[in-house]
Design a protein around this motif. Structure first.
Motif, PDB file in Angstrom:
ATOM      1  N   LYS A  50     -12.593 -41.263 -11.739  1.00  0.00           N
ATOM      2  CA  LYS A  50     -11.159 -40.655 -12.250  1.00  0.00           C
ATOM      3  C   LYS A  50     -10.058 -40.870 -11.319  1.00  0.00           C
ATOM      4  N   ASN A  51      -9.037 -40.756 -11.882  1.00  0.00           N
ATOM      5  CA  ASN A  51      -7.741 -40.705 -11.087  1.00  0.00           C
ATOM      6  C   ASN A  51      -7.817 -39.620 -10.148  1.00  0.00           C
ATOM      7  N   PRO A  52      -6.991 -39.225  -8.855  1.00  0.00           N
ATOM      8  CA  PRO A  52      -7.055 -38.002  -8.218  1.00  0.00           C
ATOM      9  C   PRO A  52      -6.255 -36.937  -9.113  1.00  0.00           C
ATOM     10  N   PRO A  53      -6.992 -35.640  -8.854  1.00  0.00           N
ATOM     11  CA  PRO A  53      -6.249 -34.686  -9.572  1.00  0.00           C
ATOM     12  C   PRO A  53      -5.043 -34.411  -9.550  1.00  0.00           C
ATOM     13  N   ALA A  54      -4.101 -34.250 -10.536  1.00  0.00           N
ATOM     14  CA  ALA A  54      -2.615 -34.185 -10.701  1.00  0.00           C
ATOM     15  C   ALA A  54      -2.186 -32.822  -9.774  1.00  0.00           C
ATOM     16  N   PRO A  55      -2.893 -31.762  -9.731  1.00  0.00           N
ATOM     17  CA  PRO A  55      -2.550 -30.611  -9.255  1.00  0.00           C
ATOM     18  C   PRO A  55      -2.248 -30.858  -7.724  1.00  0.00           C
ATOM     19  N   SER A  56      -2.928 -31.811  -6.975  1.00  0.00           N
ATOM     20  CA  SER A  56      -2.654 -32.047  -5.568  1.00  0.00           C
ATOM     21  C   SER A  56      -1.497 -32.730  -5.158  1.00  0.00           C
ATOM     22  N   VAL A  57      -0.838 -33.660  -6.388  1.00  0.00           N
ATOM     23  CA  VAL A  57       0.219 -34.260  -6.177  1.00  0.00           C
ATOM     24  C   VAL A  57       1.318 -33.753  -6.511  1.00  0.00           C
ATOM     25  N   THR A  58       1.033 -32.760  -7.313  1.00  0.00           N
ATOM     26  CA  THR A  58       2.163 -31.709  -7.449  1.00  0.00           C
ATOM     27  C   THR A  58       2.322 -30.757  -6.602  1.00  0.00           C
ATOM     28  N   ALA A  59       1.400 -30.407  -5.814  1.00  0.00           N
ATOM     29  CA  ALA A  59       1.287 -29.278  -4.765  1.00  0.00           C
ATOM     30  C   ALA A  59       2.015 -30.083  -3.612  1.00  0.00           C
ATOM     31  N   ASP A  60       1.731 -31.619  -3.317  1.00  0.00           N
ATOM     32  CA  ASP A  60       2.345 -32.378  -2.285  1.00  0.00           C
ATOM     33  C   ASP A  60       4.054 -32.442  -2.594  1.00  0.00           C
ATOM     34  N   TYR A  61       4.409 -32.578  -3.763  1.00  0.00           N
ATOM     35  CA  TYR A  61       5.606 -32.691  -4.137  1.00  0.00           C
ATOM     36  C   TYR A  61       6.470 -31.140  -3.982  1.00  0.00           C
ATOM     37  N   ALA A  62       5.819 -30.219  -4.330  1.00  0.00           N
ATOM     38  CA  ALA A  62       6.189 -28.879  -4.149  1.00  0.00           C
ATOM     39  C   ALA A  62       6.527 -28.485  -2.679  1.00  0.00           C
ATOM     40  N   GLN A  63       5.330 -29.043  -2.051  1.00  0.00           N
ATOM     41  CA  GLN A  63       5.616 -28.701  -0.459  1.00  0.00           C
ATOM     42  C   GLN A  63       6.835 -29.426   0.163  1.00  0.00           C
ATOM     43  N   ARG A  64       6.789 -30.685  -0.414  1.00  0.00           N
ATOM     44  CA  ARG A  64       8.100 -31.361   0.368  1.00  0.00           C
ATOM     45  C   ARG A  64       9.424 -30.975  -0.300  1.00  0.00           C
ATOM     46  N   VAL A  65       9.481 -30.472  -1.293  1.00  0.00           N
ATOM     47  CA  VAL A  65      10.838 -29.922  -2.042  1.00  0.00           C
ATOM     48  C   VAL A  65      10.896 -28.518  -1.256  1.00  0.00           C
ATOM     49  N   THR A  66       9.989 -27.839  -0.723  1.00  0.00           N
ATOM     50  CA  THR A  66      10.194 -26.640  -0.197  1.00  0.00           C
ATOM     51  C   THR A  66      10.576 -26.981   1.333  1.00  0.00           C
ATOM     52  N   ASP A  67      10.247 -28.170   1.888  1.00  0.00           N
ATOM     53  CA  ASP A  67      10.557 -28.446   3.257  1.00  0.00           C
ATOM     54  C   ASP A  67      11.865 -28.756   3.219  1.00  0.00           C
ATOM     55  N   ASP A  68      12.266 -29.714   2.379  1.00  0.00           N
ATOM     56  CA  ASP A  68      13.545 -30.426   2.107  1.00  0.00           C
ATOM     57  C   ASP A  68      14.639 -29.047   1.789  1.00  0.00           C
ATOM     58  N   LEU A  69      14.245 -28.223   1.096  1.00  0.00           N
ATOM     59  CA  LEU A  69      15.121 -26.918   1.045  1.00  0.00           C
ATOM     60  C   LEU A  69      15.206 -26.126   2.181  1.00  0.00           C
ATOM     61  N   SER A  70      14.404 -25.990   2.785  1.00  0.00           N
ATOM     62  CA  SER A  70      14.475 -25.273   4.133  1.00  0.00           C
ATOM     63  C   SER A  70      15.439 -26.043   5.074  1.00  0.00           C
ATOM     64  N   ALA A  71      15.287 -27.224   5.175  1.00  0.00           N
ATOM     65  CA  ALA A  71      16.047 -28.250   5.922  1.00  0.00           C
ATOM     66  C   ALA A  71      17.469 -28.262   5.537  1.00  0.00           C
ATOM     67  N   ASN A  72      17.811 -28.069   4.221  1.00  0.00           N
ATOM     68  CA  ASN A  72      19.169 -27.903   3.724  1.00  0.00           C
ATOM     69  C   ASN A  72      19.502 -26.694   4.197  1.00  0.00           C
ATOM     70  N   ARG A  73      18.820 -25.599   3.839  1.00  0.00           N
ATOM     71  CA  ARG A  73      19.617 -24.335   4.225  1.00  0.00           C
ATOM     72  C   ARG A  73      19.802 -24.289   5.856  1.00  0.00           C
ATOM     73  N   SER A  74      18.859 -24.713   6.596  1.00  0.00           N
ATOM     74  CA  SER A  74      19.359 -24.763   8.082  1.00  0.00           C
ATOM     75  C   SER A  74      20.553 -25.469   8.249  1.00  0.00           C
ATOM     76  N   GLU A  75      20.593 -26.659   7.839  1.00  0.00           N
ATOM     77  CA  GLU A  75      21.807 -27.330   8.100  1.00  0.00           C
ATOM     78  C   GLU A  75      23.099 -26.724   7.616  1.00  0.00           C
ATOM     79  N   GLN A  76      22.880 -25.897   6.295  1.00  0.00           N
ATOM     80  CA  GLN A  76      24.271 -25.305   5.788  1.00  0.00           C
ATOM     81  C   GLN A  76      24.552 -24.353   6.985  1.00  0.00           C
ATOM     82  N   GLU A  77      23.677 -23.474   7.412  1.00  0.00           N
ATOM     83  CA  GLU A  77      23.798 -22.425   8.311  1.00  0.00           C
ATOM     84  C   GLU A  77      24.493 -23.118   9.587  1.00  0.00           C
TER      85      GLU A  77
END
Length: 191
Positions: free
Chosen positions: A3-30
């Motif tokens: 079967k294809n890899p489970p979708a939750p792990s892909v979603t979790a990877d994207y969620a982590q990447r978005v969280t990291d990008d958001l943190s970097a964005n906020r640091s740059e704003q500061e």
């Protein structure tokens, strides 16, 4: 069949990447905000210096028309002379040409015999055990001298003038700027 890899792990990877990008964005704003605050403070100091130099120029007898400014293009432009009535500054105010209103940042004229803002601010800071912000000095001067119109901008410019004259020291803690009196070498231990 596999079967294809489970979708939750892909979603979790994207969620982590978005969280990291958001943190970097906020640091740059500061970081940008801190740089903007520094540049605004520098602009205030430069404007203060310009006012002092303009007054000195008028006292020395040179009119702004006799001096030239160079723009980015490298061409020299002439600055118009201040308006005068009968060859004298209007309204008896030194450094205020006729037809020009004083800005909100201008300090109210001091009465003869009153200490200057720099003298008041330096005296206040000398009696303190720790550095103070311009707002704290302004509040203290308002309380100590209710008869004088105290403006935080004027106090901040005065404190920067004290730093330029070597009377005060500026220190930064995060985005805040604090001022304290310069400690004389003879007052330091071991001298």
């Amino acid at each position: 069949m596999s079967k294809n890899p489970p979708a939750p792990s892909v979603t979790a990877d994207y969620a982590q990447r978005v969280t990291d990008d958001l943190s970097a964005n906020r640091s740059e704003q500061e970081s940008v905000r801190a740089e903007l605050a520094r540049l605004q403070e520098e602009l205030v100091r430069l404007e203060e210096s310009e006012q002092v130099l303009t007054k000195m120029q008028e006292v020395l007898g040179a009119t702004p028309k006799q001096t030239a400014k160079k723009g980015k293009s490298g061409k020299t432009t002439t600055v118009p002379a201040a308006r005068r009535s009968n060859g004298k500054a209007a309204a008896g105010k030194v450094g205020t040409p006729a037809g020009r209103k004083t800005s909100k940042k201008a300090a109210p004229p001091k009465k003869p015999g009153e200490p200057t803002w720099l003298e008041l601010a330096t005296a206040h800071l000398t009696g303190q055990s720790e550095p103070k912000s311009a707002a704290e000095v302004s509040a203290a001067l308002t309380e100590a001298h209710p008869e004088r119109a105290v403006q935080v901008t004027v106090v901040r410019n005065t404190l920067e003038q004290g730093v330029a004259q070597g009377l005060l020291e500026r220190s930064k803690q995060g985005r805040s700027v604090f001022y304290s009196p310069v400690v004389a070498l003879s007052a330091q231990p071991g001298s």
